[in-house]
Design a protein around this motif. Structure first.
Motif, PDB file in Angstrom:
ATOM      1  N   PRO A 174       0.605  -1.306   0.110  1.00  0.00           N
ATOM      2  CA  PRO A 174      -0.133   0.095  -0.185  1.00  0.00           C
ATOM      3  C   PRO A 174       0.748   1.123  -0.101  1.00  0.00           C
ATOM      4  N   TYR A 175       2.237   1.186  -0.197  1.00  0.00           N
ATOM      5  CA  TYR A 175       3.026   2.410   0.097  1.00  0.00           C
ATOM      6  C   TYR A 175       3.328   3.077  -1.408  1.00  0.00           C
ATOM      7  N   PHE A 176       2.718   3.103  -2.392  1.00  0.00           N
ATOM      8  CA  PHE A 176       2.864   3.734  -3.538  1.00  0.00           C
ATOM      9  C   PHE A 176       2.426   5.226  -3.264  1.00  0.00           C
ATOM     10  N   SER A 177       2.785   6.105  -3.816  1.00  0.00           N
ATOM     11  CA  SER A 177       2.380   7.312  -3.513  1.00  0.00           C
ATOM     12  C   SER A 177       1.065   7.864  -4.343  1.00  0.00           C
ATOM     13  N   ALA A 178       0.811   7.245  -5.365  1.00  0.00           N
ATOM     14  CA  ALA A 178      -0.235   7.143  -6.026  1.00  0.00           C
ATOM     15  C   ALA A 178      -1.060   5.787  -6.361  1.00  0.00           C
ATOM     16  N   ILE A 179      -1.506   4.936  -5.152  1.00  0.00           N
ATOM     17  CA  ILE A 179      -1.972   3.764  -5.595  1.00  0.00           C
ATOM     18  C   ILE A 179      -3.086   3.516  -6.598  1.00  0.00           C
ATOM     19  N   GLY A 180      -4.020   4.300  -6.759  1.00  0.00           N
ATOM     20  CA  GLY A 180      -4.829   4.294  -7.900  1.00  0.00           C
ATOM     21  C   GLY A 180      -3.903   4.263  -9.277  1.00  0.00           C
ATOM     22  N   ASN A 181      -3.273   5.330  -9.558  1.00  0.00           N
ATOM     23  CA  ASN A 181      -2.654   5.437 -10.708  1.00  0.00           C
ATOM     24  C   ASN A 181      -1.703   3.966 -11.018  1.00  0.00           C
ATOM     25  N   MET A 182      -1.009   3.375  -9.917  1.00  0.00           N
ATOM     26  CA  MET A 182      -0.181   2.313  -9.924  1.00  0.00           C
ATOM     27  C   MET A 182      -0.995   1.170 -10.477  1.00  0.00           C
ATOM     28  N   ALA A 183      -2.190   1.044  -9.480  1.00  0.00           N
ATOM     29  CA  ALA A 183      -3.189  -0.075 -10.080  1.00  0.00           C
ATOM     30  C   ALA A 183      -3.533  -0.045 -11.656  1.00  0.00           C
ATOM     31  N   ARG A 184      -3.671   1.194 -12.171  1.00  0.00           N
ATOM     32  CA  ARG A 184      -4.276   1.286 -13.628  1.00  0.00           C
ATOM     33  C   ARG A 184      -2.999   1.001 -14.425  1.00  0.00           C
ATOM     34  N   GLU A 185      -1.691   1.474 -13.883  1.00  0.00           N
ATOM     35  CA  GLU A 185      -0.596   1.182 -14.887  1.00  0.00           C
ATOM     36  C   GLU A 185      -0.442  -0.594 -15.089  1.00  0.00           C
ATOM     37  N   LEU A 186      -0.487  -1.126 -13.755  1.00  0.00           N
ATOM     38  CA  LEU A 186      -0.416  -2.744 -13.749  1.00  0.00           C
ATOM     39  C   LEU A 186      -1.480  -3.102 -14.630  1.00  0.00           C
ATOM     40  N   ASP A 187      -2.589  -2.609 -14.532  1.00  0.00           N
ATOM     41  CA  ASP A 187      -3.849  -3.099 -15.337  1.00  0.00           C
ATOM     42  C   ASP A 187      -3.661  -3.069 -16.925  1.00  0.00           C
ATOM     43  N   LYS A 188      -3.137  -1.709 -17.437  1.00  0.00           N
ATOM     44  CA  LYS A 188      -2.668  -1.631 -18.673  1.00  0.00           C
ATOM     45  C   LYS A 188      -1.506  -2.596 -19.071  1.00  0.00           C
ATOM     46  N   ALA A 189      -0.744  -2.805 -18.010  1.00  0.00           N
ATOM     47  CA  ALA A 189       0.564  -3.744 -18.452  1.00  0.00           C
ATOM     48  C   ALA A 189       0.089  -5.039 -18.863  1.00  0.00           C
ATOM     49  N   GLY A 190      -1.047  -5.598 -18.143  1.00  0.00           N
ATOM     50  CA  GLY A 190      -1.758  -6.842 -18.448  1.00  0.00           C
ATOM     51  C   GLY A 190      -1.964  -7.612 -17.398  1.00  0.00           C
ATOM     52  N   ALA A 191      -1.995  -7.066 -16.081  1.00  0.00           N
ATOM     53  CA  ALA A 191      -2.368  -7.827 -14.756  1.00  0.00           C
ATOM     54  C   ALA A 191      -3.708  -8.357 -15.127  1.00  0.00           C
ATOM     55  N   ASP A 192      -3.791  -9.744 -14.649  1.00  0.00           N
ATOM     56  CA  ASP A 192      -5.176 -10.126 -14.767  1.00  0.00           C
ATOM     57  C   ASP A 192      -5.907  -9.845 -13.347  1.00  0.00           C
ATOM     58  N   GLY A 193      -5.277  -9.895 -12.356  1.00  0.00           N
ATOM     59  CA  GLY A 193      -5.785  -9.474 -11.135  1.00  0.00           C
ATOM     60  C   GLY A 193      -4.751  -8.606 -10.325  1.00  0.00           C
ATOM     61  N   LEU A 194      -5.369  -7.847  -9.202  1.00  0.00           N
ATOM     62  CA  LEU A 194      -4.555  -7.250  -8.337  1.00  0.00           C
ATOM     63  C   LEU A 194      -4.903  -7.842  -6.815  1.00  0.00           C
ATOM     64  N   VAL A 195      -3.774  -7.865  -6.016  1.00  0.00           N
ATOM     65  CA  VAL A 195      -4.203  -8.348  -4.754  1.00  0.00           C
ATOM     66  C   VAL A 195      -3.745  -7.406  -3.734  1.00  0.00           C
TER      67      VAL A 195
END
Length: 331
Positions: A174-195
Motif C-alpha cells: 500500500p506504499y505507492f504515492s498514488a496507488i490508484g494510478n499504479m493499479a491502473r498502470e499494472l492493469d494496462k500492463a496486462g495484470a489479470d488481477g490485483l491483490v
C-alpha cells in the motif's frame, strides 16, 4: 444460494480463497480446504532466492572436474540454458491439480524481472491455473526514485506475462504515492488481477540483546480498512480482478470486502490461527448474512458500496476525513 464468482477469468464456486501460507504446502490440507468450501487455493510462495540458489548448486555440480577433461565441457548446458527448479514445489502443483477441482494458483516471491521467469513457465507446465506475483521489494537505496520502483513492478509483470499463457495476478503493497494510478498502470500492463495488499514484515529491536528481530505478525481485522478503501476506489475502474488480502478473520470482513467490490477474499492469518477448518466458518457466515437479508446471489451485493456506487463518494475522500475529525467526541 449462488456464491459463484470469477477471478482471473477462472470460475470459482465461491469467493473464499486460501491465501499463500505454509498450510497449503501439504496436499492433504489442500484437499481439506476444497472439502470445507474454499473456492481456490494459493500455494505458498517460492522465492526468487531459492530458485537462484538451486541454479547455482546445479552449476557447481555440473562444472566440478570439467577442467580435467576438456571434452566434458560439452556434456552439460550452461546455467542460463539449464532451468533448475525446486522440484518439490512443481510436484506439489502436479499432485494438487490432479487431486482437486478448485483452481490451484502458484505464487512467486521476488524483486527483479529475471531469475524467476523460466520458473513461471514451469509452474504453468506443471498445471497451475494461474500465478500470483508477490513482489516484495524494500527500496532502501536512497537514490532510487518512486518512478523507478513503480517501473520495476511493471517490468516484472510484463516479463512474466510474456513468458506464460495462464492468468497473472500481482500482489502489491500500500506504499505507492498514488496507488490508484499504479493499479491502473499494472492493469494496462496486462495484470489479470490485483491483490490488495502485501504486508511487508518490518524488523523490531530486542532491547536486551540489541539485535534486530524478525517475526511473523499475523494480520487482524482492524487492518482491513486500508485495503477496503482502495478496493472501493478501484472497483469498476480497472479491468483486472480484485482480491482482498488483509485482516480477514470472520465473515464480517468477507462481506465488507465484497460490498466494496472485491471479486475474491483471501485469508491466511485466520487459517494459521484457527486451522484450515476455519474456511468453512467463513463460508457459512457469508451464507448466513446473505440469507438473513433475502439475498440469493453475490452479484446483488458486490461493489454496491464502492466509490462508484454509493450516493456520497466523498465518504472515501478528504471531506469525510475532515468530518470525522470535527465530529469526534460530539456524540
Amino acid at each position: 444460494m449462488d456464491l459463484t464468482t470469477r477471478y482471473l477469468g477462472l470460475e470459482l464456486r465461491n469467493p473464499l480463497v486460501a491465501g499463500a501460507g505454509p498450510f497449503n504446502a501439504e496436499l492433504d490440507n489442500i484437499k481439506r480446504l476444497e472439502d470445507l468450501g474454499a473456492g481456490a487455493v494459493v500455494l505458498p510462495s517460492i522465492f526468487e532466492e531459492q530458485i537462484e540458489h538451486e541454479q547455482q548448486l546445479m552449476e557447481d555440480l555440473i562444472t566440478v572436474g570439467t577442467d580435467s577433461y576438456a571434452e566434458a565441457l560439452t556434456y552439460f548446458p550452461s546455467q542460463a540454458a539449464y532451468a533448475v527448479d525446486p522440484v518439490r514445489y512443481l510436484d506439489l502443483i502436479r499432485r494438487a491439480t490432479a487431486a482437486v477441482d478448485i483452481p490451484v494458483i502458484g505464487s512467486l516471491n521476488g524483486a527483479t524481472d529475471h531469475g524467476w521467469v523460466e520458473y513461471a513457465r514451469q509452474i504453468e507446465e506443471a498445471g497451475a491455473d494461474a500465478v500470483e506475483l508477490n513482489i516484495y521489494f524494500i527500496p532502501s537505496d536512497l537514490d532510487l526514485t518512486g518512478r523507478a520502483v513503480e517501473q520495476r513492478y511493471i517490468d516484472i509483470l510484463k516479463t512474466v506475462k510474456a513468458a506464460v499463457r495462464i492468468p497473472v495476478a500481482v500482489k502489491i503493497g500500500p506504499y505507492f504515492s498514488a496507488i490508484g494510478n499504479m493499479a491502473r498502470e499494472l492493469d494496462k500492463a496486462g495484470a489479470d488481477g490485483l491483490v490488495l495488499f502485501n504486508r511487508f514484515y518490518q524488523p523490531d529491536i530486542d532491547l536486551e540483546r540489541l539485535a534486530l528481530v524478525s517475526d511473523l505478525d499475523l494480520s487482524r481485522p482492524n487492518e482491513c480498512r486500508l485495503p477496503l478503501l482502495w478496493l472501493g476506489v478501484l472497483a469498476g475502474r480497472v479491468k483486472a480482478s480484485l482480491a482482498a488480502s488483509t485482516g480477514v478473520d470472520s465473515a464480517v470482513e468477507v462481506v465488507k470486502y465484497l460490498l466494496a467490490g472485491a471479486d475474491v477474499v483471501m485469508t491466511t492469518s485466520a487459517l494459521l490461527r484457527e486451522g484450515v477448518q476455519h474456511i468453512q466458518s467463513l463460508r457459512d457466515g457469508l451464507e448466513h448474512w446473505l440469507a438473513a437479508r433475502g439475498i440469493h446471489s453475490l452479484a446483488a451485493i458486490r461493489g454496491c458500496m464502492s466509490h462508484r456506487n454509493i450516493p456520497d463518494p466523498m465518504a472515501f475522500e478528504r471531506a469525510n476525513y475532515i468530518r470525522i475529525l470535527q465530529g469526534y467526541g460530539r456524540k
